[in-house]
Scaffold this active site. Sequence first.
Site, short mmCIF file in Angstrom:
data_model
loop_
_atom_site.label_atom_id
_atom_site.label_comp_id
_atom_site.label_asym_id
_atom_site.label_seq_id
_atom_site.Cartn_x
_atom_site.Cartn_y
_atom_site.Cartn_z
N CYS A 246 0.86 -1.25 0.11
CA CYS A 246 -0.10 0.02 -0.03
C CYS A 246 0.75 1.29 -0.03
CB CYS A 246 -0.95 0.00 1.26
SG CYS A 246 -2.31 1.23 0.83
N HIS A 329 -3.82 -5.29 0.03
CA HIS A 329 -3.47 -5.84 1.37
C HIS A 329 -3.29 -7.24 1.42
CE1 HIS A 329 -3.26 -2.18 3.88
NE2 HIS A 329 -3.99 -1.67 2.75
N GLU A 331 -2.56 -9.29 3.44
CA GLU A 331 -3.01 -9.86 4.83
C GLU A 331 -4.51 -9.64 5.19
OE1 GLU A 331 -3.31 -5.45 5.59
OE2 GLU A 331 -1.96 -6.79 4.31
#
Length: 364
Positions: A246, A329, A331
């Site tokens: 990001c 992202h 995660e």
Amino acid sequence: MKRRLILENGTIFEGEAFGSLENTMGEVVFNTGMTGYQEILSDPSYCGQIVTLTYPLIGNYGINRDDFESITPYVKGFIVKELCQLPSNWRSAYTLDEYLKMKNIPGLSGIDTRKLTRMIRTAGTLKGVFAGPEEDAGALVQKLKETNLPTDQVSQVSTKTAYPSPGRGKRIVLVDFGMKHGILRELNKRKCDVIVVPHNITAEEVMQLKPDGVMLSNGPGDPTDVPEAIAMIQNILGKVPLFGICLGHQLFALACGAKTEKMKFGHRGSNHPVKELETGRVSITAQNHGYTVSSVENTPLEVTHVAINDDTIEGLKHKHEPAFTVQYHPEASPGPEDANHLFDQFLDMIETTEKEGEAVCLNA
């Protein structure tokens, strides 16, 4: 209690107050996720923003102790269509209203969030303020037009001192530009020995920690507002493998001579399709960013991923050095885990780099 959202274009939405009753000003954005409001609320990348949730019913599973992405939420306000005051979930510890009161964050419910979202999609992100019905709307609109929002979001959300998250695996220096805890969890899951460091750490200080790899975290705001991070990346590139997420992706791009720009209304949600150019594979990803890498022309970077919806750059790799980044992202938290394998790819890159270094030493 009646409460209003007043936008810089003069539009007024009236609804019901919940959470804190503080007046608040910020950039109004929207998130399209159907679940995950707790993670959205606690994502440091929303620092300084008033977040509108497009899913109509929010708060139905409450707030629990486990799903936070940071200890302190940094959002300026929360807007929902319908607020649930009676959550149903065995993990629920607070209602959303109770939690926002605890953290002094104002909320607004009962407005037409579809109309607000369409307005942002048409006009772009807008400055807005929460205010009571008795306050002068005209004066507040003028104040919004004259006020420049802060640009120091990264310094607000980054850790002030380095701290370890010990493991027996690879030593990873995680630069905190507004790190979501999900990134740390994924590294811990892989037994990495992680040291989380402040956003303004120098390249020399990073290398003194003897990292096997460096991770550049997510974070809020404009990447050009963090020049010290750009200089740090330039000075460690080629010395240690890098992985950016990001804001980390945008800072890496700037460090390599690429350009970034502000998007009209950004990508915020858990349903964004991204295509990997090499394989043609499409992943559904979680995203939260208002800036994008606009050009990599005349740089040593190669585009690896693009967004299906608008063809913006979603992934980069360096042509000569062990370094890659993604705009989304992997995660998740909240969102799909289609791209979770990128953490393994990072560790594989570290292993390959170490073996190549050993081979060079043996040949010498």
